[in-house]
Design a protein around this motif. Structure first.
Motif, PDB file in Angstrom:
ATOM      1  N   VAL A  87      -6.643  -3.604   8.492  1.00 29.69           N
ATOM      2  CA  VAL A  87      -5.724  -3.005   7.535  1.00 29.69           C
ATOM      3  C   VAL A  87      -6.264  -1.669   7.053  1.00 29.69           C
ATOM      4  CG1 VAL A  87      -4.754  -3.297   5.227  1.00 29.69           C
ATOM      5  CG2 VAL A  87      -4.846  -5.234   6.793  1.00 29.69           C
ATOM      6  N   LEU A  88      -5.340  -0.710   6.909  1.00 24.94           N
ATOM      7  CA  LEU A  88      -5.682   0.576   6.325  1.00 24.94           C
ATOM      8  C   LEU A  88      -4.667   0.847   5.222  1.00 24.94           C
ATOM      9  CD1 LEU A  88      -7.430   3.206   6.503  1.00 24.94           C
ATOM     10  CD2 LEU A  88      -5.565   4.145   7.863  1.00 24.94           C
ATOM     11  N   ILE A  89      -5.153   1.119   4.013  1.00 21.58           N
ATOM     12  CA  ILE A  89      -4.268   1.368   2.881  1.00 21.58           C
ATOM     13  C   ILE A  89      -3.820   2.825   2.908  1.00 21.58           C
ATOM     14  CG2 ILE A  89      -4.045   1.310   0.380  1.00 21.58           C
ATOM     15  CD1 ILE A  89      -4.414  -1.423   1.794  1.00 21.58           C
ATOM     16  N   ASP A  90      -2.488   3.031   2.968  1.00 18.10           N
ATOM     17  CA  ASP A  90      -1.922   4.373   2.988  1.00 18.10           C
ATOM     18  C   ASP A  90      -1.696   4.827   1.550  1.00 18.10           C
ATOM     19  OD1 ASP A  90      -0.264   6.668   3.215  1.00 18.10           O
ATOM     20  OD2 ASP A  90       0.317   6.023   5.225  1.00 18.10           O
ATOM     21  N   LEU A  91      -2.390   5.878   1.148  1.00 18.47           N
ATOM     22  CA  LEU A  91      -2.362   6.317  -0.241  1.00 18.47           C
ATOM     23  C   LEU A  91      -1.092   7.075  -0.605  1.00 18.47           C
ATOM     24  CD1 LEU A  91      -6.093   7.454  -0.546  1.00 18.47           C
ATOM     25  CD2 LEU A  91      -5.091   5.202  -0.942  1.00 18.47           C
ATOM     26  N   THR A  92      -0.214   7.331   0.357  1.00 17.32           N
ATOM     27  CA  THR A  92       1.031   8.033   0.042  1.00 17.32           C
ATOM     28  C   THR A  92       2.012   7.154  -0.716  1.00 17.32           C
ATOM     29  OG1 THR A  92       1.906   7.484   2.240  1.00 17.32           O
ATOM     30  CG2 THR A  92       0.854   9.637   1.966  1.00 17.32           C
ATOM     31  N   ALA A  93       1.667   5.891  -0.952  1.00 16.46           N
ATOM     32  CA  ALA A  93       2.508   5.042  -1.808  1.00 16.46           C
ATOM     33  C   ALA A  93       2.622   5.630  -3.210  1.00 16.46           C
ATOM     34  CB  ALA A  93       1.943   3.634  -1.873  1.00 16.46           C
ATOM     35  N   VAL A  94       1.681   6.494  -3.580  1.00 22.00           N
ATOM     36  CA  VAL A  94       1.756   7.185  -4.867  1.00 22.00           C
ATOM     37  C   VAL A  94       3.067   7.958  -4.972  1.00 22.00           C
ATOM     38  CG1 VAL A  94       0.708   9.001  -6.282  1.00 22.00           C
ATOM     39  CG2 VAL A  94      -0.743   7.352  -5.105  1.00 22.00           C
ATOM     40  N   TRP A  95       3.617   8.393  -3.833  1.00 21.78           N
ATOM     41  CA  TRP A  95       4.865   9.167  -3.824  1.00 21.78           C
ATOM     42  C   TRP A  95       6.055   8.332  -3.356  1.00 21.78           C
ATOM     43  CZ3 TRP A  95       3.807  13.271  -6.452  1.00 21.78           C
ATOM     44  CH2 TRP A  95       2.507  13.776  -6.422  1.00 21.78           C
ATOM     45  N   ILE A  96       5.814   7.365  -2.503  1.00 16.96           N
ATOM     46  CA  ILE A  96       6.917   6.570  -1.970  1.00 16.96           C
ATOM     47  C   ILE A  96       7.394   5.530  -2.983  1.00 16.96           C
ATOM     48  CG2 ILE A  96       7.570   4.920  -0.167  1.00 16.96           C
ATOM     49  CD1 ILE A  96       5.695   6.426   1.722  1.00 16.96           C
ATOM     50  N   ASN A 209      -6.950  -4.588  -1.176  1.00 19.71           N
ATOM     51  CA  ASN A 209      -5.802  -4.947  -1.995  1.00 19.71           C
ATOM     52  C   ASN A 209      -5.887  -4.368  -3.401  1.00 19.71           C
ATOM     53  OD1 ASN A 209      -3.963  -6.964  -0.430  1.00 19.71           O
ATOM     54  ND2 ASN A 209      -6.042  -7.592   0.086  1.00 19.71           N
ATOM     55  N   VAL A 210      -7.097  -4.223  -3.925  1.00 21.51           N
ATOM     56  CA  VAL A 210      -7.256  -3.538  -5.213  1.00 21.51           C
ATOM     57  C   VAL A 210      -6.845  -2.077  -5.077  1.00 21.51           C
ATOM     58  CG1 VAL A 210      -8.952  -2.708  -6.892  1.00 21.51           C
ATOM     59  CG2 VAL A 210      -9.036  -5.085  -6.113  1.00 21.51           C
ATOM     60  N   LEU A 211      -7.262  -1.445  -3.977  1.00 19.09           N
ATOM     61  CA  LEU A 211      -6.885  -0.058  -3.729  1.00 19.09           C
ATOM     62  C   LEU A 211      -5.374   0.082  -3.631  1.00 19.09           C
ATOM     63  CD1 LEU A 211      -7.714   2.870  -3.103  1.00 19.09           C
ATOM     64  CD2 LEU A 211      -7.923   2.204  -0.689  1.00 19.09           C
ATOM     65  N   GLU A 212      -4.725  -0.861  -2.944  1.00 17.47           N
ATOM     66  CA  GLU A 212      -3.270  -0.834  -2.826  1.00 17.47           C
ATOM     67  C   GLU A 212      -2.614  -0.976  -4.190  1.00 17.47           C
ATOM     68  OE1 GLU A 212       0.399  -1.339  -0.292  1.00 17.47           O
ATOM     69  OE2 GLU A 212      -1.512  -0.305  -0.165  1.00 17.47           O
ATOM     70  N   ALA A 213      -3.133  -1.875  -5.029  1.00 14.24           N
ATOM     71  CA  ALA A 213      -2.564  -2.081  -6.359  1.00 14.24           C
ATOM     72  C   ALA A 213      -2.710  -0.830  -7.220  1.00 14.24           C
ATOM     73  CB  ALA A 213      -3.245  -3.275  -7.034  1.00 14.24           C
ATOM     74  N   VAL A 214      -3.872  -0.190  -7.144  1.00 10.77           N
ATOM     75  CA  VAL A 214      -4.087   1.043  -7.914  1.00 10.77           C
ATOM     76  C   VAL A 214      -3.145   2.138  -7.433  1.00 10.77           C
ATOM     77  CG1 VAL A 214      -5.750   2.875  -8.435  1.00 10.77           C
ATOM     78  CG2 VAL A 214      -6.481   0.488  -8.465  1.00 10.77           C
ATOM     79  N   THR A 215      -2.955   2.226  -6.113  1.00  9.68           N
ATOM     80  CA  THR A 215      -2.065   3.238  -5.553  1.00  9.68           C
ATOM     81  C   THR A 215      -0.634   3.034  -6.043  1.00  9.68           C
ATOM     82  OG1 THR A 215      -3.442   3.336  -3.560  1.00  9.68           O
ATOM     83  CG2 THR A 215      -1.247   4.280  -3.415  1.00  9.68           C
ATOM     84  N   ILE A 216      -0.160   1.796  -6.027  1.00  8.34           N
ATOM     85  CA  ILE A 216       1.191   1.512  -6.509  1.00  8.34           C
ATOM     86  C   ILE A 216       1.288   1.781  -8.008  1.00  8.34           C
ATOM     87  CG2 ILE A 216       2.902  -0.314  -6.830  1.00  8.34           C
ATOM     88  CD1 ILE A 216       1.884  -1.563  -4.228  1.00  8.34           C
ATOM     89  N   GLY A 217       0.222   1.452  -8.750  1.00  9.14           N
ATOM     90  CA  GLY A 217       0.207   1.747 -10.184  1.00  9.14           C
ATOM     91  C   GLY A 217       0.331   3.234 -10.463  1.00  9.14           C
TER      92      GLY A 217
END
Length: 432
Positions: A87-96, A209-217
């Protein structure tokens, strides 16, 4: 969340890496994409037409995402090249994700397309990977949007009192839907591409998953700023660049302590973790043991099937060690075909039984891989020699325990291999 991608794509469709994947992977990919595209087309058809406010918000998010992507191209390339598996967390969720909250579906899809197109030109990975990732982002964001709007959100500028709490709960629900869609969709495709998938390889580590949660936050914060005070979204463009750098540094720190081939701790990481566990054991006067596992005749596998097959065997042994041991035990790769396990709160007999379980699991494992000519093969009936050293009988430091366990391994090999030996004691012979 996206599957890590491999290079080596061709312009000729017949030579695409996609067709070398397992049949179940190809079938799920094609069927899943067909269903997802149908859902997106249907949702777009029933979505309200964007108004001027929607277009302005889209342009602001597009500008922020573009700044983020262009200023972090090299960092992101390095981060992706280090995460070639799993798995690779895509940090562009900050915008999506903010688009999922404040934009209609046509503009959500347009923003995803813009973001993914820029990723494509900077990464140049196989087209089917980018198409799948783009569809997964669009599907997750659109589904989250439908869930959020179905709950009846209010105008954020008119909220008062408990309404803030209720609206926050709706955003949390949208975030959970956004993440759940990606976990099911992306996690499934990762699992289908693996001969022996695990929860961690399919869904990511706790840190992922923590990184993903922070990104969505951060995405939720971006949405609030976009609605309440649009110019302040420029701040998030700066924040995301810094956040991307922090994510890379965190990965670098992990890489320093992790063996890239197996995903276990390397010798440095294992020693650091083992020392901390050892100090706690000494303070609490608890038992502790070090197990050294040496894979017997490993060179035969490389010579017979090739080094890639040998790598698959090492990865499978690493998975078995993780499955057999407890979460608090420290598992690492010593080097070559040798592994280390520090087991806490055990005496000599319990440590032996743990080592015997490991020996048995490896000997009964059927490891699927490919031979030198790419033909599928299954490697079975492999054995290990395991040395066990217990604190304080065999050493009063990690180094002393390592030396004692190493000596026990050599004795096990001299006695015929495929057995567990306790340092300085009469051998426990394996039952055949």
């Amino acid at each position: 969340m996206v599957p890590a991608q491999r290079s080596g794509h061709s312009r000729r469709p017949r030579e695409w890496l996609l067709w070398q994947r397992p049949k179940r992977f190809i079938a799920f990919l094609l069927v899943g994409e067909a269903i997802a595209i149908t859902v997106l087309i249907t949702a777009t058809a029933y979505s309200p037409r964007p108004d001027l406010t929607d277009v302005v918000r889209f342009l602001i998010l597009a500008a922020g995402a573009t700044i983020h992507i262009q200023l972090t191209r090299r960092q992101e390339a390095r981060r992706r090249n280090r995460g070639l598996r799993g798995v690779l967390i895509d940090l562009t969720a900050v915008w999506i994700f903010p688009a999922a909250l404040v934009l209609p579906i046509p503009l959500i899809i347009a923003l995803v397309a813009l973001v993914r197109a820029q990723r494509w030109f900077s990464a140049r990975r196989p087209a089917h990977n980018f198409l799948f990732s783009s569809i997964s982002h669009a599907l997750a964001a659109s589904t989250a949007h439908l869930a959020y709007t179905a709950l009846g959100p209010r105008d954020w500028g008119l909220l008062d009192g408990w309404q803030f709490v209720v609206e926050f709960g709706l955003i949390v629900v949208a975030a959970l839907v956004y993440e759940a869609v990606q976990i099911v969709y992306v996690g499934s495709i990762i699992a289908l591409n693996s001969a022996r998938p695990t929860m961690q390889s399919s869904l990511g580590t706790k840190a992922d998953n923590v990184l993903e949660a922070v990104t969505i936050g951060l995405g939720a914060v971006t949405a609030i700023l976009l609605v309440i005070m649009p110019p302040t979204v420029a701040i998030m463009a700066v924040v995301t660049v810094v956040f991307n750098r922090l994510a890379e540094l965190d990965q670098l720190q992990s890489d320093v302590r992790t063996d890239p081939k197996t995903g276990l701790l390397n010798m440095r990481g294992w020693t650091e973790s083992a020392q901390r566990t050892f100090r706690r054991a000494v303070r609490s006067e608890a038992g502790l043991a070090v197990l050294m596992i040496d894979f017997d005749h490993f060179k035969e596998i490389n010579d017979t099937y090739g080094h890639p097959a040998g790598d698959d065997v090492l990865r499978r042994v690493a998975e078995l060690l993780t499955e057999v041991t407890r979460p608090g035990d420290v598992v690492g790769r010593f080097g070559g075909e040798e592994f280390l396990v520090l087991v806490s709160d055990v005496d000599a007999l319990q440590a032996y039984h743990t080592a015997e379980r490991i020996r048995h699991r490896v000997s009964t494992a059927a490891i699927s891989t490919r031979g030198k000519r790419g033909e599928p093969v299954t490697i079975t009936d492999r054995t290990t020699s395991i040395g066990v050293a217990v604190y304080p009988q065999h050493g009063r430091s990690i180094d002393e325990l390592l030396h004692a366990a190493d000596a026990a391994v050599y004795l096990a090999k001299e006695q015929g291999r495929d057995q567990v030996r306790l340092a300085g004691e009469t051998p426990f012979r394996a039952r055949h």
